[in-house]
Each structure stands twice: as C-alpha cells, then as structure tokens.
Design a protein around this motif. Structure first.
Motif, mmCIF file in Angstrom:
data_model
loop_
_atom_site.group_PDB
_atom_site.id
_atom_site.type_symbol
_atom_site.label_atom_id
_atom_site.label_comp_id
_atom_site.label_asym_id
_atom_site.label_seq_id
_atom_site.Cartn_x
_atom_site.Cartn_y
_atom_site.Cartn_z
ATOM 1 N N ASP A 78 0.870 -1.182 0.000
ATOM 2 C CA ASP A 78 0.000 0.000 0.000
ATOM 3 C C ASP A 78 0.905 1.230 0.000
ATOM 4 O O ASP A 78 1.409 1.643 1.043
ATOM 5 N N ALA A 113 0.718 4.568 -0.433
ATOM 6 C CA ALA A 113 0.502 5.793 0.339
ATOM 7 C C ALA A 113 0.645 5.548 1.840
ATOM 8 O O ALA A 113 1.274 6.330 2.560
ATOM 9 N N ALA A 114 0.073 4.443 2.297
ATOM 10 C CA ALA A 114 0.162 4.135 3.725
ATOM 11 C C ALA A 114 1.619 3.902 4.119
ATOM 12 O O ALA A 114 2.066 4.352 5.177
ATOM 13 N N GLN A 144 4.284 5.114 2.637
ATOM 14 C CA GLN A 144 4.978 6.389 2.594
ATOM 15 C C GLN A 144 4.766 7.136 3.907
ATOM 16 O O GLN A 144 5.684 7.763 4.441
ATOM 17 N N PHE A 145 3.548 7.018 4.412
ATOM 18 C CA PHE A 145 3.248 7.642 5.697
ATOM 19 C C PHE A 145 4.019 6.973 6.828
ATOM 20 O O PHE A 145 4.635 7.629 7.663
ATOM 21 N N ARG A 146 4.002 5.662 6.860
ATOM 22 C CA ARG A 146 4.697 4.940 7.926
ATOM 23 C C ARG A 146 6.196 5.189 7.900
ATOM 24 O O ARG A 146 6.843 5.313 8.926
#
Lengths: 104, 220
Positions: A28, A30-31, A33-35
């Motif tokens: 995933d 985007a997720a 990248q956030f993490r």
C-alpha cells in the motif's frame, strides 16, 4: 560484544529495514509512505531497487535511518506520561504523524 | 469505445470505494455523498456487505463532541494522519480519508483501546474542517496538533494529554471492566460521555447517534 558483531547487526538491521520498506510500499504505497516518512522520490527509488542493490546500501557502519523525533523534550513528554499507557501510544503516534509533515 | 470502458472502470472504483466505506461502518448519508452510485444500489450493496439494512436516522452534527477529552485525542490523531496523506503525499481526498481511518484504527488496536472515533464521526470531522468550523491548534507543551474550534485564541493552548482533566485518568479498559461486572450493554460513545456526566459537567455531545454505535462495540 565485539565491534564486528555490532557492525554486523547494524548491517542486518539496515537490510531488514530496506526489505520491509519495499514490502510495505508494494502493499500500500501511500500508507507505507506515511509509515516510513519518505518523500515520493525516495519511496519510488527504494521500491525500484534490486535485492543486490539493497544489500549494497545496507553494507555500512552507520544506520540508514534515524529517529523521526527531532525534539528530545517531545519524547520526554511521551515517555514521562504516568496516567494511561494506551494514551501514551496514541500520543506518540500523533506526534510522529506530525514529524512526517515537518521533515517532508 | 474507450469512453465506455473508462466509465466501467470508474464505476468499479466507485463500488469498491462504497464497499470499503461500508466495511468500515459508513452510514448511507456518507455513501450517498461520497460516491455517485444510486441510493437503491447503495442499499443493496450495504445489505450484501453487512447482511442487514443500514441504520436510519441523522448523522451526528455537533462540533462539541470533538472537543471532549477522549474524542479530541482520537480525532486529532486521525486528522493528523489525514492531513499528512493529503498535504504531504498528495493522496486524493476520499482515498486519503479511507487510508487515514484504517491507519487510525490500526493504532487504536495496537493500543488495546476502543476506536472512539467511528467512521461516520471521522467523516463529519472532515466536513467540519472543510467548512472551516474546526482547525488544528498546536499544543505549546508537546507541539502536537489538536482539533479545536476555529478562531479560538490558542497562543497558550495545552492539549488534553499534556494537561489532562482530573477525571481523565480512568482508562477505557478500566471502564470496560466495570461494564463487565455490572453487565451493562454500554457502547463506545456512551462510555466517553459517561465521564463528564458523572462529574456534573454538561454532556457535550448530541444523543442522536448513541444507540447506533452498538455494532462497533464488539463485545466478546
């Protein structure tokens, strides 16, 4: 523990990190990248690297990644909370989501 | 030709979005606003995914709920994630919403606490931000950003974690233990409200949604 062992551990940790980062990004984007708190460019690059390239990156005497908190006071606030450990985790998560924004 | 294929893909995307939202607990109002599927189709989809008809009634409409202690912290966590996804990573609004809500749930599960912020609340929160009713204010102590009423002077603002109200020490675990012993069929949002009431404060939120949260309660 001698220095060779420590160096080996650093390299192992680096490689583990890189491999996990790749897996997360593929799962995933985007997720992940956030993490991982990565810019778009860096995320795309990491994803494109071969295992051989990853292990070359990992082979160093330094850590590839660093703490995402810049502010020691902030960390002190989180670990110093006495009331509620669940809330402490939530707080840490909240502050870290902001750390991502600050560094990007 | 290409056009009709495109619209098929677009339609599939809409259905997928609706299914994702339904799985996360979305009410019909949310689905109708966020997808361009017809009401009838959404109803059918809802029944297929959940096995029951969607609950009726209004969505919560008060901004005050987001300012009460527990909900404020949860809302701030969720919105912080959402903001990072949209502003830093260029995620599209509704995709970011779903992802941010999943990431929020993940954290709450790790913490072993209740998802105080239901999906419909999260959506209302988003709308309140979009209409400028709520803003994020930075805590002067921990520098985290927290949900606040718009245009509130926040020069000396300290968040609910850095300076918790005296009643806030009771954890959700302690509360649910209490529930188990009393055998009350209480629900997530109720528990949050139980605190201020017990202290003689005015209950901050509207009662509209309360009975509907039961599904999310997950009692074992």
């Amino acid at each position: 523990m001698n220095i060779e062992e420590l160096l080996e551990e650093i390299q192992d940790t680096n490689l583990t990190y890189l491999l996990l980062a790749q897996r997360l990004l593929k799962e995933d984007y985007a997720a992940a990248q956030f993490r991982l708190k990565l810019t778009d460019d860096m995320a795309k690059l990491l994803m494109s690297l071969s295992t051989r390239q990853l292990s070359r990156l990992a082979r160093t005497n330094q850590f590839l990644f660093r703490l995402c908190f810049d502010n020691a006071d902030q960390v002190q606030k989180i670990v110093g909370e006495k009331r509620d450990s669940a809330m402490m985790q939530t707080h840490a998560s909240l502050l870290m989501s902001r750390a991502a924004a600050a560094n990007a | 030709m290409e056009n009709s294929e495109k619209s098929l893909v677009a339609r599939m995307h809409q259905v997928q979005l609706a299914v994702n939202l339904i799985e996360l607990g979305a009410r019909l109002q949310v689905l109708e606003t966020e997808t361009d599927l017809s009401r009838g189709r959404l109803l059918r989809l809802y029944k297929e995914v959940r096995g029951i008809s969607p609950p009726k009634g209004m969505l919560p409409f008060s901004t005050d709920w987001f300012l009460t202690w527990g909900p404020n912290i949860h809302s701030s966590l969720f919105y912080g994630i959402y903001e990072t996804l949209t502003q830093e990573q260029g995620c599209k609004r509704i995709d970011a919403f779903v992802k941010a809500y999943r990431l929020y749930l993940e954290q709450v599960m790790l913490d072993d606490s209740e998802p105080v912020l239901g999906l419909n609340r999260a959506w209302t929160l988003l709308r309140f931000f979009e209409s400028g009713l709520l803003e994020l204010a930075e805590c002067t102590s921990c520098h985290g950003r927290f949900v606040m009423h718009a245009h509130t002077p926040c020069k000396d603002y300290v968040c609910g974690i850095c300076r918790p109200p005296s009643r806030a020490g009771k954890t959700s675990k302690a509360r649910s233990k209490l529930q188990e012993t009393t055998g009350q069929d209480n629900v997530v949002v109720d528990m949050q409200h139980a605190q201020p009431v017990a202290n003689g404060d005015t209950p901050a939120a509207e009662p509209v949604e309360l009975p509907r949260k039961r599904v999310a309660g997950g009692r074992h």
